[in-house]
Design a protein around this motif. Structure first.
Motif, short mmCIF file in Angstrom:
data_model
loop_
_atom_site.label_atom_id
_atom_site.label_comp_id
_atom_site.label_asym_id
_atom_site.label_seq_id
_atom_site.Cartn_x
_atom_site.Cartn_y
_atom_site.Cartn_z
N VAL A 44 15.78 -34.73 64.27
CA VAL A 44 16.41 -34.01 63.27
C VAL A 44 16.54 -32.79 64.49
N GLY A 45 16.08 -33.83 65.25
CA GLY A 45 16.64 -32.00 66.87
C GLY A 45 17.44 -31.70 67.56
N LYS A 46 18.65 -32.92 67.02
CA LYS A 46 19.90 -33.15 67.44
C LYS A 46 20.92 -32.14 66.93
N ALA A 47 21.71 -31.88 67.12
CA ALA A 47 23.04 -30.77 66.02
C ALA A 47 23.38 -31.70 64.97
N GLU A 48 23.59 -32.88 66.11
CA GLU A 48 25.19 -33.77 65.53
C GLU A 48 24.78 -34.52 64.66
N TYR A 49 22.82 -34.51 64.61
CA TYR A 49 22.09 -35.40 63.93
C TYR A 49 22.47 -34.79 62.10
N GLY A 50 24.00 -34.92 61.67
CA GLY A 50 24.78 -34.92 60.14
C GLY A 50 24.26 -35.99 58.88
N GLU B 90 25.93 -24.67 59.41
CA GLU B 90 25.07 -24.49 60.02
C GLU B 90 25.68 -25.67 61.11
N ASN B 91 24.73 -25.83 61.47
CA ASN B 91 24.47 -26.70 62.14
C ASN B 91 24.20 -27.73 61.82
N PRO B 92 24.38 -29.36 62.38
CA PRO B 92 24.80 -30.55 60.82
C PRO B 92 23.05 -30.62 61.15
N ASN B 93 22.74 -31.04 61.91
CA ASN B 93 21.75 -31.42 61.71
C ASN B 93 20.28 -30.52 60.88
N ILE B 94 20.86 -28.94 60.56
CA ILE B 94 20.23 -27.82 59.77
C ILE B 94 20.77 -27.67 58.03
N ALA B 95 22.16 -28.22 58.28
CA ALA B 95 22.72 -28.14 56.50
C ALA B 95 21.72 -29.85 56.39
N PHE B 96 21.95 -30.81 56.80
CA PHE B 96 21.02 -32.14 56.56
C PHE B 96 20.10 -31.67 56.16
N HIS B 97 18.79 -30.38 56.45
CA HIS B 97 17.06 -30.77 56.09
C HIS B 97 17.57 -30.15 55.25
N GLU B 98 18.13 -29.31 54.94
CA GLU B 98 18.31 -28.26 53.47
C GLU B 98 18.79 -29.67 52.53
N GLY B 99 20.34 -29.83 52.79
CA GLY B 99 20.86 -31.20 51.56
C GLY B 99 19.88 -31.95 51.54
N PHE B 100 19.31 -32.74 52.14
CA PHE B 100 18.53 -33.85 51.64
C PHE B 100 17.17 -33.09 51.04
N ALA B 101 16.22 -32.43 51.48
CA ALA B 101 15.06 -31.70 50.39
C ALA B 101 16.56 -31.33 49.73
N GLN B 102 16.57 -30.49 49.19
CA GLN B 102 17.62 -30.32 47.83
C GLN B 102 18.03 -31.83 46.32
N TYR B 103 18.21 -32.92 47.82
CA TYR B 103 18.46 -33.88 46.97
C TYR B 103 17.30 -34.79 47.04
N ALA B 104 16.78 -34.68 47.35
CA ALA B 104 15.11 -35.29 47.25
C ALA B 104 14.64 -35.01 46.33
N ALA B 105 14.44 -33.27 45.74
CA ALA B 105 13.87 -32.84 44.74
C ALA B 105 14.66 -33.35 43.44
N GLU B 106 15.89 -33.76 43.37
CA GLU B 106 16.38 -34.00 42.22
C GLU B 106 16.12 -35.30 42.19
N GLU B 107 16.02 -36.21 43.04
CA GLU B 107 16.30 -37.88 43.46
C GLU B 107 14.52 -38.35 42.49
N LEU B 108 13.48 -36.69 42.90
CA LEU B 108 12.18 -37.07 42.37
C LEU B 108 12.09 -36.74 41.07
N LEU B 109 12.48 -36.23 40.35
CA LEU B 109 12.77 -35.42 38.80
C LEU B 109 13.02 -36.55 38.36
N PHE B 110 14.11 -37.27 38.89
CA PHE B 110 14.98 -38.02 38.23
C PHE B 110 14.11 -39.37 37.85
N HIS B 111 13.49 -39.71 38.84
CA HIS B 111 13.00 -41.35 39.31
C HIS B 111 11.40 -40.97 38.99
#
Length: 420
Positions: free
Chosen positions: A363-369, A235-256
């Motif tokens: 988040v709206g800029k493609a290069e923000y990954g 995906e574009n880096p910003n879309i991949a970051f949006h998805e990857g961050f959401a998964q990371y955040a869910a896992e970190e919340l379950l940990f913390h």
């Protein structure tokens, strides 16, 4: 007829195993409780006495002045507040998502009626035993706890407006998603029921958090135009970051919050098997982003220097699996770790003009990954320098073979004693 103060009280909870894998009884804080009485029958003639909210321990109490005539009593609850609502997909105009948890079968005499503890669980009475409603109660518990924890950690972490969760949702694509326009996380329920989990709920809600803490709007339509999916291999880096961050955040919340095991980064072999061959491909994939954020916040005595990443075709330390391995020997003289945690990652979304970042995360800029986020953290946090950043990016890269310990002054090819 003489009057008296009627008091209806009780406690409302949910039984869940979604957060830890073990059965737990959780208090339902802040839900709406409606009390009604009827002098006619247990089916008709209900007169609403008032609505209150449960306290932090799930308890509630409503007092109202009425005559002493005996009455049938009904108690309903709703998962709704000014900042959060959990509801089903069906439009329920007349019932407005109320769930019946108590109705007396005979007339009651006041002044005090204690309905006891009512728990959403398998086999529970009335709506308490309905599995979809139990899951809505779990979603409320998850989101209420998460929202309160975020605000307690830092006021910046608060959601801007009310968020909604719909379960069970019937999503056309068959995949849960978060809609930033109506601020709703839609948790899909299909025949295989594979999407229901605490991780899924938190993942989708943290998409909404991302919307509230960035500048711009991601081009989701472009991301889904071919396959109705934002989890594509590239995906574009910003879309991949949006998805990857959401998964990371869910896992970190379950940990913390709930004490689940802290997730480790992925090893190179796993990422290569996902079809990711270099850093550019890593940045365009949500697995790569999730791994990169976990690597960024690997803390502890040895930080990320304890990890072994292996190569694109060998498991690290001959240990099968998707994650990095832990080295048995840790060298001395390792450079400073970034020493960042999950809360630092969230704060990095905030604008930091003094560090050269005048807006929130764009988040709206493609290069923000992921690479751009690493650069941002490097500028914001003193503990994260450019040489360490470059090493972390090499560790994420499936085409590289370097291991973290090779950057340590005390590493001499493994000929050193195990550090205590």
């Amino acid at each position: 007829m003489a009057r008296q103060t009627w008091t209806i009280k009780g406690r409302i909870r949910v039984k869940e195993d979604e957060t830890t894998g073990r059965k737990q009884i959780r208090d339902l804080k802040g839900i709406e409780v409606e009390v009604s009485g009827s002098t006619i029958s247990s089916s008709i003639g209900w007169n609403e006495w008032g609505t209150v909210r449960t306290r932090s321990d799930g308890s509630f109490s409503l007092s109202v002045n009425k005559n002493k005539q005996k009455r049938y009593i009904r108690v309903r609850v709703r998962f709704r507040s000014d900042d959060l609502e959990i509801k089903g997909a069906k439009l329920d105009i007349f019932e407005s998502n109320w769930h019946l948890i108590y109705k007396s079968t005979s007339k009651k005499e006041g002044p005090t009626i204690d309905i006891g503890t009512r728990t959403f669980k398998a086999g529970g009475a009335r709506d308490l035993g309905e599995e979809d409603y139990r899951r809505q109660a779990v979603a409320w518990y998850l989101c209420r706890t998460m929202i309160d924890t975020l605000v307690d950690k830092d006021p910046y972490f608060a959601f801007e407006k009310k968020i909604n969760v719909v379960y069970p949702a019937k999503v056309i694509s068959g995949v849960p998603y978060a809609n930033g326009i109506d601020r709703t996380a839609y948790i899909h329920k299909g025949q295989d029921d594979r999407w229901w989990s605490a991780e899924t709920v938190l993942h989708e809600v943290m998409h909404l958090w991302n919307y509230d803490h960035n500048k711009g709007t991601a081009n989701w339509l472009d991301a889904i135009c071919f396959d109705w999916d934002t989890h594509g291999r590239q995906e574009n880096p910003n879309i991949a970051f949006h998805e990857g961050f959401a998964q990371y955040a869910a896992e970190e919340l379950l940990f913390h919050i709930w004490g689940q095991d802290k997730r480790l980064p992925y090893n190179r072999r796993f990422l290569h098997q996902k079809g990711l061959y270099d850093l550019d491909m890593i940045e365009r994939n949500d697995f790569g982003v999730t791994s990169g954020l976990h690597l960024l916040t690997a803390r502890g005595k040895f930080g990320f220097y304890k990890f072994l990443f292996g190569t694109s075709d060998t498991y690290p330390d001959n240990q099968n699996g998707s994650r990095v391995s832990i080295a048995s020997m840790i060298p001395t003289g390792c450079p400073r770790s970034p020493d960042l945690d999950f809360w630092d990652v969230l704060r990095a979304f905030e604008k930091h003009p003094g560090a050269g970042w005048d807006t929130e995360w764009q988040v709206g800029k493609a290069e923000y990954g992921l690479v751009r986020f690493y650069e941002r953290c490097c500028d914001i946090y003193d503990s994260f320098n450019k040489s360490t950043r470059d090493l972390l990016l090499d560790l994420l890269n499936p085409s590289k073979t370097v291991e973290p310990r090779e950057a340590c002054a005390g590493w001499n090819g493994g000929k050193l004693p195990e550090t205590s």
